[in-house]
Design a protein around this motif. Structure first.
Motif, PDB file in Angstrom:
ATOM      1  N   LEU A  32      73.837  58.662   7.297  1.00  0.00           N
ATOM      2  CA  LEU A  32      74.000  58.349   8.717  1.00  0.00           C
ATOM      3  C   LEU A  32      75.290  57.613   9.028  1.00  0.00           C
ATOM      4  CD1 LEU A  32      70.374  57.120   9.543  1.00  0.00           C
ATOM      5  CD2 LEU A  32      71.383  59.306  10.183  1.00  0.00           C
TER       6      LEU A  32
ATOM      7  N   LYS B 265      77.150  59.181  11.750  1.00  0.00           N
ATOM      8  CA  LYS B 265      76.323  59.638  12.854  1.00  0.00           C
ATOM      9  C   LYS B 265      76.338  58.631  14.001  1.00  0.00           C
ATOM     10  CE  LYS B 265      74.970  63.266  10.532  1.00  0.00           C
ATOM     11  NZ  LYS B 265      75.349  64.633  10.908  1.00  0.00           N
TER      12      LYS B 265
ATOM     13  N   LYS C  35      71.076  59.261  16.324  1.00  0.00           N
ATOM     14  CA  LYS C  35      70.509  59.567  15.008  1.00  0.00           C
ATOM     15  C   LYS C  35      69.932  58.301  14.364  1.00  0.00           C
ATOM     16  CE  LYS C  35      71.459  64.018  14.458  1.00  0.00           C
ATOM     17  NZ  LYS C  35      70.414  65.021  14.168  1.00  0.00           N
TER      18      LYS C  35
END
Length: 504
Positions: A365, A368, A372
């Motif tokens: 992540l 991201k 998210k």
């Protein structure tokens, strides 16, 4: 996911805890077998090496292995036959239920009864679970129902009876205990497998050390029949437990462990006449070591803490009716006490399993956006909600259940006290780990939220400036296109010109 056990008349192992063979291993093994066959056929023209002759002609390197069958039985047990037996009478499964769902439990058990059970002489339903509906503390136990399984039910393959009971575990959680009575035919097969000798096992190994095209370099591995038998029994008990819980879950959908695909804790109650002071290879083959057993005072029963697999409650055949009845009662109620250790231990393992999964997602992540991160955080909170609530409220005092009726031949205190002495410490470390990973999510979400807010404020400022410029331009254009304004400006310019001429 499926495996047929030829040792148990083709019994099918089908659960998420059995490791299925990767495709790479399947290809390499089949390619290796074909290569070996071709190479052996051409041995007349291209002689095999000495090692290839040993491995390929005998399929193993022979070594002296001890038989692991049960041969010696306890004398004076009152048995009509002296043949050894190792009968798994019940598998007692422990599931965790949030207390707010207990109010529906009676109706859910009735739904299970209608789907899978048949009328029996001793059918029983509890009339009230009012104590367990509220957030009460203290020790409490109640029977919920005892039923015979319908032979048309998918459960009949595994069990013939099931008993439900409930134990008050903590302020907001209860333990649902399912006493599973194996199907008589399956019970006999497990008994025969347990007391029989299992030969040493051979398998092709070396997959991890080679690429998929290096199948020629595979070799044979070999391990004892005792280890193989113990693993077979563990696989069978886990498979029965999981598949029965799978059916029960369709009627009682609030079982926490099954809902998160975690094998619930269980203990197998075993009746045997095998001599405990001999048959060392046999006891090793079922995973029992006398140094890791807690014995009753009269040594007619014990709790066997197995290093690989669920514990056993083992009771021997005795001529004494009182002793036999006492051991039967202990076997039936042993899970009502052990659930205070095994359930929180499973909760901690499940907690760490989930934390491992979500901590690994952090690396994926990094690039991201906040959406998210928030999605993963919400998933983590929803899957960890009951687990964290349990560990926040659960604690077990030292010697809460001291098992005074049990002793260990090597230790002053029963082994159960040693095994779970650090339960409170594990709970504390689990909570600290959750807070640590949660803080990483919080800091990343806060950072991305601040970054997003700064970007929005910057965009808003630019939009405001552009809007002001557009408004100013529009105002100028409006003034220039207005006739009154144009006449005023022309008059003003003429006046300025005249004033400049007079000054000259």
């Amino acid at each position: 996911m499926r495996k047929h056990l030829k040792e148990l008349d083709g019994y099918i192992i089908n659960n998420p805890f059995y490791d299925s063979e990767p495709l790479k291993h399947t290809f390499m093994r089949n390619a290796y077998l074909v290569y070996r066959k071709i190479r052996t056929c051409l041995a007349y023209f291209f002689p095999l090496s000495e090692m290839q002759k040993i491995l390929w002609e005998n399929d193993h390197i022979p070594f002296a292995s001890k038989p692991n069958a049960a041969t010696t039985v306890t004398v004076n047990t009152g048995d009509e036959s002296n043949s050894p037996h190792f009968i798994v009478e019940t598998i007692e499964v422990m599931e965790l239920l949030p207390r707010e769902h207990i109010g529906r439990l009676q109706n859910e058990i009735k739904k299970f009864y209608k789907r899978n059970c048949k009328p029996g002489l001793f059918d029983s339903f509890s009339h009230s679970t009012s104590f367990f509906n509220e957030f009460n503390e203290g020790e409490a136990f109640q029977q919920l129902g005892s039923f015979l399984i319908n032979d048309r039910s998918s459960l009949f393959k595994y069990i013939s009876q099931i008993h439900f009971s409930i134990v008050n575990l903590s302020d907001s959680f209860c333990c649902l205990i399912m006493h599973l009575y194996p199907n008589k035919e399956l019970q006999k097969k497990i008994d025969l497998l347990s007391v029989s000798s299992m030969d040493e096992q051979f398998k092709i190994t070396g997959y991890e050390d080679h690429k998929w095209f290096q199948f020629k370099n595979l070799t044979y591995g070999q391990y004892s029949g005792s280890i193989y038998k113990c693993q077979l029994l563990n696989d069978i008990f886990a498979d029965i437990t999981w598949n029965v819980c799978k059916v029960v879950y369709s009627s009682i959908p609030n079982m926490l462990f099954h809902s998160q695909k975690m094998l619930p804790p269980y203990i197998c109650s075993v009746c045997t006449n095998v001599d405990g002071n001999s048959n060392s290879e046999f006891w090793s083959s079922v995973g029992v070591n006398s140094y890791f057993c807690d014995y009753s005072q009269e040594y007619s029963s014990c709790i066997a803490w197995r290093s690989d697999g669920a514990p056993f409650f083992i009771r021997g055949n005795t001529q004494s009716i009182e002793s036999s009845m006492l051991n039967s009662s202990r076997a039936y109620h042993i899970s009502h006490t052990l659930c205070f250790y095994l359930v929180p231990n499973t909760v901690i393992n499940l907690l760490r399993k989930n934390l491992t999964k979500f901590s690994k997602k952090i690396a994926t992540l990094k690039r991201k956006g906040i959406t998210k991160w928030l999605k993963v955080r919400v998933n983590m909170d929803s899957s960890m909600f009951y687990l964290m609530r349990f560990v926040e409220e659960y604690t077990i005092e030292d010697n809460s259940f001291d098992f005074k009726q049990y002793s260990n031949i090597k230790r002053e205190r029963p082994l159960v006290s040693k095994l779970f002495s650090n339960l409170n410490g594990r709970i504390s470390r689990g909570k600290a780990l959750y807070k640590s990973i949660s803080s990483i999510f919080n800091s990343n979400i806060d950072y991305r939220n601040a970054k997003s807010n700064y970007r929005l404020q910057k965009i808003a400022l630019i939009v405001s400036i552009l809007s002001m410029l557009v408004a100013t331009a529009a105002l100028v254009v409006t003034l220039l296109t207005n006739q009154g304004t144009s006449h005023f400006i022309n008059s003003l310019i003429d006046s300025l010109i005249k004033a400049s001429c007079l000054l000259r």
